[in-house]
Design an enzyme around this catalytic site. Structure first.
Site, PDB file in Angstrom:
ATOM      1  N   LYS A 108       0.711  -1.319   0.018  1.00 27.83           N
ATOM      2  CA  LYS A 108       0.086  -0.271  -0.007  1.00 27.83           C
ATOM      3  C   LYS A 108       0.541   1.081   0.014  1.00 27.83           C
ATOM      4  O   LYS A 108       1.024   2.207  -0.733  1.00 27.83           O
ATOM      5  CB  LYS A 108      -0.696   0.355   1.457  1.00 27.83           C
ATOM      6  CG  LYS A 108      -2.085  -1.018   1.417  1.00 27.83           C
ATOM      7  CD  LYS A 108      -2.730  -0.782   2.458  1.00 27.83           C
ATOM      8  CE  LYS A 108      -4.047  -1.904   2.211  1.00 27.83           C
ATOM      9  NZ  LYS A 108      -4.573  -1.810   3.858  1.00 27.83           N
ATOM     10  N   GLN A 130      -5.031  -1.973   9.643  1.00 26.09           N
ATOM     11  CA  GLN A 130      -4.850  -3.003   8.894  1.00 26.09           C
ATOM     12  C   GLN A 130      -5.342  -4.470   9.783  1.00 26.09           C
ATOM     13  O   GLN A 130      -4.780  -3.821  11.136  1.00 26.09           O
ATOM     14  CB  GLN A 130      -3.302  -3.478   8.779  1.00 26.09           C
ATOM     15  CG  GLN A 130      -3.249  -4.255   8.101  1.00 26.09           C
ATOM     16  CD  GLN A 130      -3.995  -4.487   6.704  1.00 26.09           C
ATOM     17  OE1 GLN A 130      -3.879  -3.697   6.244  1.00 26.09           O
ATOM     18  NE2 GLN A 130      -4.254  -5.533   6.292  1.00 26.09           N
ATOM     19  N   ASP A 160     -11.491   2.212   4.171  1.00 28.69           N
ATOM     20  CA  ASP A 160     -11.878   1.511   3.820  1.00 28.69           C
ATOM     21  C   ASP A 160     -13.084   0.807   3.184  1.00 28.69           C
ATOM     22  O   ASP A 160     -13.950  -0.506   3.648  1.00 28.69           O
ATOM     23  CB  ASP A 160     -11.138   0.307   5.439  1.00 28.69           C
ATOM     24  CG  ASP A 160     -10.558  -0.924   5.017  1.00 28.69           C
ATOM     25  OD1 ASP A 160      -9.770  -0.991   3.832  1.00 28.69           O
ATOM     26  OD2 ASP A 160      -9.792  -1.399   5.965  1.00 28.69           O
TER      27      ASP A 160
END
Length: 304
Positions: free
Chosen positions: A59, A103, A126
């Site tokens: 990422k 995460q 997200d």
């Protein structure tokens, strides 16, 4: 944008993701030039899960390549929930961070839902905050989870752009993939069935699908005789299984779909690796640009 590789019915995730990243980079360059705006993406990693570390690193690389600001915060595995929530609040207030995520999975002392609830919905890269989930279900503008968005893009390309009237069967009902991809497919005027571990005659349900999305986390579960001839098959699964043919202790990645069998029947199918996983990072970049523009009241380019 190329939708398939030269290998017949294979949907080329790498080619599609590369095209999305190129569009993102072009939009970032325009935002810098015309508005002095540099989108910023932050990732918080708690602990040292090897798969998460690789994903976070990828990422970061993609963010920098797109011309955006990348921020990484690595916290020890024994970090308290309050410390993580304090970091979330700090990122909520940081004007240089337009999108961020923690995460998952997180260590057991931390509530995943508590973390999600603390994220500013406008910065929810997200797309997991209940407000964004509710807006998506209501057909309103929302931050959309990156993996489902990637799945939809691939399905539309494989289906010629118009999915209206298609019967989509989603195997899996998670908040991260199953539920949001069902909402996105409804938005495209599909008839949608959500199947799961307690569904009766799961193979029979799957065989009805013009579009079959497998997102259950069980390696090679969907067999070739579950697939309707000519169907579009989107395999979200990323499972590591033993690979004795490669040597003792070696592993390989497989999806939730038995690719060897299903690829003989499907009209279009995503591979693992090389499919949905690559799209997730690309769509996360796209989400960050969208979030930056919404926060600054800047219009996106037509077609972005």
């Amino acid at each position: 944008m190329t939708s398939k590789s030269p290998r017949s019915n294979l949907i080329d995730g790498k080619a599609i993701a590369t095209a999305i990243k190129a569009r993102v980079a072009a939009e970032v360059a325009r935002l810098k030039r015309e508005h002095g705006l540099t989108p910023g993406l932050a990732v918080v990693l708690v602990g040292n899960d090897p798969a998460s570390e690789v994903y976070v690193r990828n990422k970061g690389i993609a963010t920098v390549e797109a011309g955006m600001n990348s921020f990484e915060f690595k916290l020890p595995a024994d970090t308290s929930q309050e410390t993580v929530l304090a970091k979330v609040r700090e990122l909520n207030a940081d004007p240089s961070v337009h999108g961020f995520l923690v995460q998952f999975p997180v260590p057991e002392q931390i509530s995943q839902q508590a973390v999600i609830d603390a994220i500013d919905p406008m910065k929810d890269a997200d797309g997991l905050h209940p407000l964004n989930a509710g807006r998506l279900a209501s057909g309103l503008p929302a931050m959309v989870p990156a993996t489902p968005e990637g799945c939809l893009i691939m399905a539309k390309l494989a289906g010629g752009g118009d999915l209206s009237g298609k019967h989509a069967v989603v195997i899996g009902r998670s908040n991260l993939v199953g539920k949001p991809i069902a909402q996105l497919l409804l938005r495209e005027n599909c008839t949608v069935t959500i199947a799961h571990s307690r569904s009766h005659d799961l193979p029979g349900l799957a065989r009805q699908a013009d579009i079959l999305v497998a997102a259950v986390g069980r390696p090679n579960m969907v067999k070739g005789d579950w697939v309707k001839p000519g169907a579009i098959v989107i395999d979200v699964g990323i499972n590591r299984v033993p690979a004795p043919d490669k040597g003792e202790g070696k592993t390989r990645l497989v999806g939730d779909v038995d690719f060897a069998e299903a690829s003989k029947v499907a009209g279009a199918i995503t591979p693992v690796p090389g499919g949905v996983g690559l799209m997730t990072v690309a769509c996360l970049m796209r989400n960050t640009v969208i979030a930056a523009c919404r926060q600054r009241g800047v219009a996106l380019s037509d077609g972005f």
